[in-house]
Motif scaffolding. Structure first.
Motif, mmCIF file in Angstrom:
data_model
loop_
_atom_site.group_PDB
_atom_site.id
_atom_site.type_symbol
_atom_site.label_atom_id
_atom_site.label_comp_id
_atom_site.label_asym_id
_atom_site.label_seq_id
_atom_site.Cartn_x
_atom_site.Cartn_y
_atom_site.Cartn_z
ATOM 1 N N TYR A 191 4.611 -7.647 1.227
ATOM 2 C CA TYR A 191 4.225 -6.157 1.998
ATOM 3 C C TYR A 191 3.842 -6.641 3.659
ATOM 4 O O TYR A 191 2.930 -6.452 3.849
ATOM 5 N N LEU B 65 1.955 -3.888 5.146
ATOM 6 C CA LEU B 65 0.497 -3.763 5.070
ATOM 7 C C LEU B 65 -0.322 -4.750 5.939
ATOM 8 O O LEU B 65 -1.543 -4.677 6.098
ATOM 9 N N ARG C 265 -0.153 -12.916 1.559
ATOM 10 C CA ARG C 265 -0.163 -11.751 0.818
ATOM 11 C C ARG C 265 1.020 -10.827 1.307
ATOM 12 O O ARG C 265 1.486 -9.898 0.770
ATOM 13 N N LEU D 194 4.943 -7.978 -9.350
ATOM 14 C CA LEU D 194 3.494 -7.663 -9.139
ATOM 15 C C LEU D 194 2.945 -7.980 -10.753
ATOM 16 O O LEU D 194 1.727 -8.660 -10.748
ATOM 17 N N GLU E 277 -5.701 -9.785 -4.714
ATOM 18 C CA GLU E 277 -6.413 -8.705 -3.964
ATOM 19 C C GLU E 277 -7.193 -7.753 -4.884
ATOM 20 O O GLU E 277 -7.925 -6.873 -4.342
ATOM 21 N N ILE E 278 -7.360 -8.247 -6.051
ATOM 22 C CA ILE E 278 -8.329 -7.785 -7.106
ATOM 23 C C ILE E 278 -9.585 -8.271 -7.030
ATOM 24 O O ILE E 278 -9.485 -9.288 -7.798
ATOM 25 N N ILE F 192 1.340 -2.207 -9.152
ATOM 26 C CA ILE F 192 -0.146 -2.803 -9.057
ATOM 27 C C ILE F 192 -0.579 -3.592 -7.881
ATOM 28 O O ILE F 192 0.410 -4.279 -7.479
ATOM 29 N N LEU F 193 -1.657 -3.505 -7.491
ATOM 30 C CA LEU F 193 -1.872 -4.607 -6.599
ATOM 31 C C LEU F 193 -1.790 -6.074 -6.968
ATOM 32 O O LEU F 193 -1.679 -6.496 -8.026
ATOM 33 N N GLN F 194 -1.512 -6.973 -5.820
ATOM 34 C CA GLN F 194 -1.424 -8.293 -6.131
ATOM 35 C C GLN F 194 -2.449 -8.845 -6.630
ATOM 36 O O GLN F 194 -3.641 -8.489 -6.475
ATOM 37 N N PRO G 227 -5.846 -0.609 -9.854
ATOM 38 C CA PRO G 227 -5.227 0.390 -8.743
ATOM 39 C C PRO G 227 -3.760 -0.205 -8.419
ATOM 40 O O PRO G 227 -3.542 -1.460 -8.496
ATOM 41 N N ASP G 228 -2.965 0.814 -8.000
ATOM 42 C CA ASP G 228 -1.668 0.480 -7.558
ATOM 43 C C ASP G 228 -1.477 1.077 -6.148
ATOM 44 O O ASP G 228 -2.106 1.751 -5.496
ATOM 45 N N ARG G 229 -0.333 0.663 -5.765
ATOM 46 C CA ARG G 229 0.263 1.139 -4.296
ATOM 47 C C ARG G 229 1.675 1.549 -4.382
ATOM 48 O O ARG G 229 2.377 1.491 -5.615
#
Length: 440
Positions: free
Chosen positions: A289, A292, A245, A47, A193-194, A188-190, A182-184
């Motif tokens: 993911y 998701l 994704r 990531l 995705e940001i 962190i987000l891919q 932000p993260d999950r």
């Protein structure tokens, strides 16, 4: 090959200090100044490198003395130094955490470390933390430090004054929204995705420039021997690779190796319900993911039917972590909802709130040792029995199970292909049945 270049490892006393975004912002700052920047990531991570790649404009490769090997670490750095104006290495966790640690790579490469220390709520203790990091290993060079989340100029002056002889505050970075992503559950987000990531990186670069971080680190000389060419074991072999994704955890070095061995690669998107290419001789379902996108994948009839058809033809499939989850009968997402998957393996995969697998591991095969890692928040509930298990590097104990069915090789284990090209080639030539026979 030998080359001189400005280089530094951006590290920290521990996770959560802000080193990832500081590294990305530094890369963008110097790139925007017209410099050629190359960034590397210590250890297994999918990531952070996505964001670092966007920041620098170049692919980000993993370096780890055990997983990728010391020789490869030296070679990749020396090769990058031939063209780059700046090399940045992002460490993992704390500077001295792990075996080997980020510090081991810095010493191996002869590159100084620049720790990022979260100074929020801290004054003179900043100097004590800095001194401890600098003196912990005599063979590691630490001369400069970066203070993060600094309240203002008076705070920055206090931090600078707290540093002992031979230590310098390279920059005092204020709190700023541009330095937060932000993260999950896996990090962190891919990058894709940001929203407005490039604009955010530019803004973060401006924050660092105002903090005095536009100076280049010291130059170092990097040297290494180029590796020998790998045999063309996969010449003319067509390998389909899922990439979107839901399936995005792909080491650039793995792709490079497949191509170097002569494979013809074709990427497709299960998330878009694209079928496995009919002409593919082998298939790679990497991690990602799928949890998701489980609802979308459960309705991806063309993908699932083509996956079953590929499997029924006994053609090799390597399914790693998220790829294996898509091969189960059912995937239970984080809310507990069940989604029908391809059913190549019996049973279900259940998401967990807690981390259920973590660490560097290896897999012994008839063609040598594949090294890699595991990192997941799910567990299997299946009557299938693993034919082999990986070994944990830290404790030398049994790790993730490896499942075989026809041409399918499935595991939570993420392989670093260059660690054993012979085993990698066999996986995509004939599958795990010949590499890991039942009862091995």
């Amino acid at each position: 090959m030998t080359a001189s270049v400005a280089a530094a490892m951006i590290t920290a006393p521990g996770s959560g200090q802000g080193k990832s975004l500081i590294t990305a912002a530094l890369a963008r700052l110097h790139r925007n100044a017209g410099r050629r920047v190359r960034v590397f990531k210590f250890g297994p991570d999918f990531l952070d490198p996505m964001v670092l790649e966007r920041a620098s404009g170049h692919p980000v490769y993993q370096l780890h003395p055990w997983m990728t090997g010391e020789a490869e670490c030296r070679w990749r750095l020396a090769e990058a130094a031939r063209e780059a104006d700046l090399i940045l290495l992002e460490g993992a966790m704390g500077l001295f955490d792990g075996e080997p640690s980020s510090a081991e790579l810095a010493v191996l490469a002869g590159i100084p470390a620049i720790p990022v220390i979260d100074a929020f709520g801290m004054a003179q203790t900043f100097g004590a933390v800095a001194l401890g990091l600098a003196r912990y290993r005599k063979d590691l060079e630490i001369r400069q430090l970066i203070a993060n989340r600094v309240a203002g100029q008076i705070h920055a002056d206090m931090l600078a004054e707290s540093l002992g002889e031979g230590l310098e505050l390279l920059g005092a970075v204020p709190q700023d929204a541009a330095l937060s992503i932000p993260d999950r559950h896996l990090g962190i987000l891919q990058a894709e995705e940001i929203d407005q990531l490039d604009a955010q990186l530019d803004a973060a670069a401006e924050v660092l420039q105002k903090a005095g971080l536009e100076r280049l680190p010291a130059r170092v000389t990097l040297s290494a021997e180029a590796p020998a060419d790998v045999p063309k074991h996969l010449a003319g072999r067509r390998i389909a690779i899922a990439r979107d994704r839901a399936f995005a955890f792909i080491y650039p070095a793995n792709v490079d190796l497949l191509q170097a061995m002569g494979a013809e690669l074709e990427f497709f998107s299960p998330q878009k319900d694209e079928a496995v290419p009919e002409h593919a001789d082998a298939l790679w379902l990497p991690g990602g993911y799928p949890e998701l996108h489980a609802g979308t994948l459960s309705q991806a009839r063309r993908f699932q039917d083509s996956l079953r058809q590929h499997h029924a033809g006994d053609r090799p499939i390597l399914a790693e972590c998220g790829g294996m989850m898509a091969c189960m009968e059912t995937l239970h997402d984080q809310g507990g909802m069940a989604h029908a998957m391809a059913g190549l393996l019996p049973g279900a995969c259940h998401m967990s709130e807690r981390l259920t697998g973590l660490g560097i591991q290896s897999l012994e095969t008839r063609r040598g040792t594949l090294r890699g890692h595991t990192f997941h928040h799910s567990r299997l509930d299946s009557p299938a029995r693993p034919v082999a298990r990986t070994r944990r590097q830290r404790f030398d104990s049994a790790g993730e199970g490896v499942f075989l069915d026809r041409g399918l090789t499935a595991s939570y284990f993420h392989s670093y292909f260059p660690s054993c090209p012979e085993a990698t080639a066999t996986l995509f030539q004939s599958g795990g049945q010949s590499l890991l026979p039942a009862g091995s």
